[in-house]
Write a protein that holds these residues in place. Structure first.
Motif: not given
Length: 549
Positions: A288-310
């Protein structure tokens, strides 16, 4: 010599050679078996004193040979391809009468086999044939259809291809009906686990349904499993997984979503047993965070969270790592980033961390400039979808419109406003909180949450119309305490126009707060006055001209 699967211990080389020769056999696509194959299998089973199993494709070719029962012959992964059924059928022998067993039928169902046949053997001769097909998914109907047991030669003229085609047409028809009813969203079965929480577990399952809808899925079934202790391998137990598989079949669902975080081993085992895509609550929220991330900062935050989880889940390239078909759980970094080697993945994490540190430095500089100007900062916090963005828009007379979705706001949205007796202030929106907030998100959004720590006043927005509002209030306060936030708070009882009068009175009695409806504009004047009073009480000095407003 071709590989022989199953219980081959103790067999002679000559026996293994004769079993391997079965790979050369080919049945007519429309026939269950032939007299020649029936006698060959019966003779082999009698000589080795063990059942023999064959897995055949739709062309009648033998693709696997095994020794033992149906469950002893592994079915290839990814067999279903684009079909509703797997495209495989299984034929095996029984050395004792009794028909198709429950484990036999479980193999038929769990692997979506075209058909399952068992040939009884007596004295080295084939006798009775037992035949089963899947049933179309209808309410209160068995998962399989058993044909009457008959002497095997009476099934020689059965048109197997016509039976399979008719079944697939019915499966396809029912799938089209459900798609018209529910739209094209990904259909999912939701699984909650109650280990003694009671009503809280039920509330968590309801929240999981809302998360699923926000991610674009269609929750078509909810199951609350009661367990005193979690199964370390299957989480809810193997028997319950078979029930979930059956429910998913009848509801035409391809995804299981669990309300608890799964370990990498649990996720792999559940996918292996059920053949379904498996997600947990953390993956769903990240999606859901990845779906709603629109700004470069939000996208970087979400990708970092996903990669740390995976990162700890990158073990091989199993089914859970090959979701190229899209859908829930696939947004964000994507397959190309997930399947790189661990070293490159760690490099990507380090790169994203450096980018977020740069964003944090810029945000810190903006905070220093604000403090030099002496403009108070009010952070709007609360449970996700409580109405924070809509209230901020009403208070600040600007900003983006709110959405009736979970986690619609991922970046701090700051707008200028005015309060009577104080003057100019800044309102900033924040990421919505949720119970059992994934640690990956708290870590990735650390810089964003700094806005909450640095605020002069918190506007805690609570949805007064939501069932369980008191529990949501406690969740947010507990998270603020974990974040070491000490700023004073003002409670806004949002959506007061939709709340029952008794519920609103109960919340005011327990928590205090100002009832407000941002949509209808009621209570905004009282809320502004309460905010101004709290700021002045905390030591904020009013701007000179504001003393007369």
């Amino acid at each position: 010599m071709e590989k022989i699967f199953g219980k081959t211990e103790g067999l002679r080389k000559s026996d293994l050679r004769r079993l391997s020769n079965l790979y050369r056999r080919r049945l007519p696509p429309e026939r269950v078996l032939t007299p020649e194959l029936a006698h060959t299998l019966a003779g082999l089973s009698q000589e080795i004193h063990r059942p023999v199993a064959l897995l055949l494709d739709r062309g009648g070719r033998v693709v696997r040979v095994g020794v033992g029962d149906a469950k002893d012959l592994p079915i290839p992964e990814g067999a279903k391809a684009e079909r509703r059924l797997s495209g495989f059928r299984l034929l095996h022998t029984h050395l004792a009468p009794g028909g198709l067993s429950r484990p036999d039928l479980s193999v038929l169902f769990l692997h979506r086999l075209d058909s399952l046949a068992a040939l009884d053997v007596e004295g080295g001769e084939p006798t009775t044939l037992h035949l089963a097909f899947l049933s179309p998914p209808k309410a209160l109907e068995e998962d399989w259809r058993l044909l009457p047991p008959k002497p095997y030669f009476q099934y020689l003229d059965l048109d197997l291809r016509a039976e399979v085609e008719a079944l697939e047409e019915e499966l396809s028809r029912q799938a089209r009906v459900r798609e018209l009813q529910d739209g094209s969203g990904e259909r999912a079965i939701l699984v909650g686990v109650d280990t003694g929480e009671g009503p809280e577990a039920e509330a968590g399952l309801a929240e999981l349904a809302e998360l699923t809808r926000t991610a674009g899925g269609v929750p078509v079934g909810r199951v609350l499993v009661y367990r005193s202790a979690l199964d370390p391998r299957y989480l809810v137990g193997l028997g319950k997984l078979e029930e979930l598989k059956s429910l998913a079949y009848h509801e035409n669902a391809a995804t299981l979503i669990f309300g608890l975080e799964l370990s990498p081993a649990q996720a792999r085992e559940i996918e292996r047993v059920t053949g379904l895509k498996v997600l947990d609550r953390t993956q769903l929220i990240l999606d859901i965070f990845a779906l709603h991330a629109k700004t470069p900062e939000a996208q970087a935050q979400v990708e970092l969270a996903q990669l740390r989880y995976l990162l700890p889940r990158l073990v091989g390239k199993g089914k859970e790592m090959s979701r190229l078909g899209g859908g829930i759980g696939t947004r964000g970094p994507g397959e190309t980033k997930l399947e790189v080697d661990r070293r490159r993945l760690l490099e990507r994490i380090a790169h994203l961390s450096r980018r977020l540190e740069e964003y944090a430095r810029r945000r810190e500089e903006a905070r220093r400039q604000r403090k030099r100007r002496g403009v108070p900062l009010l952070a709007v916090v609360g449970y996700t979808n409580a109405g924070k963005t809509t209230l901020l828009q009403a208070l600040a007379r600007g900003g983006e419109p709110g959405e009736d979705k979970l986690f619609a706001t991922l970046r701090p949205l700051t707008r200028r406003g005015f309060l009577p007796g104080v003057g100019e202030v800044l309102f900033t929106d924040t990421v919505g909180f949720i119970r059992k907030m994934p640690e990956e998100l708290l870590t990735a959004f650390r810089a964003t949450l700094e806005e909450v720590r640095e605020a002069d006043l918190l506007v805690h927005v609570l949805d007064a119309s939501e069932e369980g509002a008191l529990e949501r209030y406690r969740v947010v306060e507990a998270l603020l305490q974990d974040l070491h936030v000490e700023a004073p708070r003002v409670l806004a009882l949002a959506k007061a126009d939709r709340a029952a009068p008794y519920d609103l009175a109960y919340l005011r009695e327990r928590l205090g707060g100002v009832p407000v409806s941002a949509v209808k504009g009621t209570g905004l004047k009282e809320l502004r006055e309460a905010l101004a009073e709290a700021l002045l009480a905390s030591g904020v000095r009013p701007q000179a001209w504001a003393q007369y407003t």
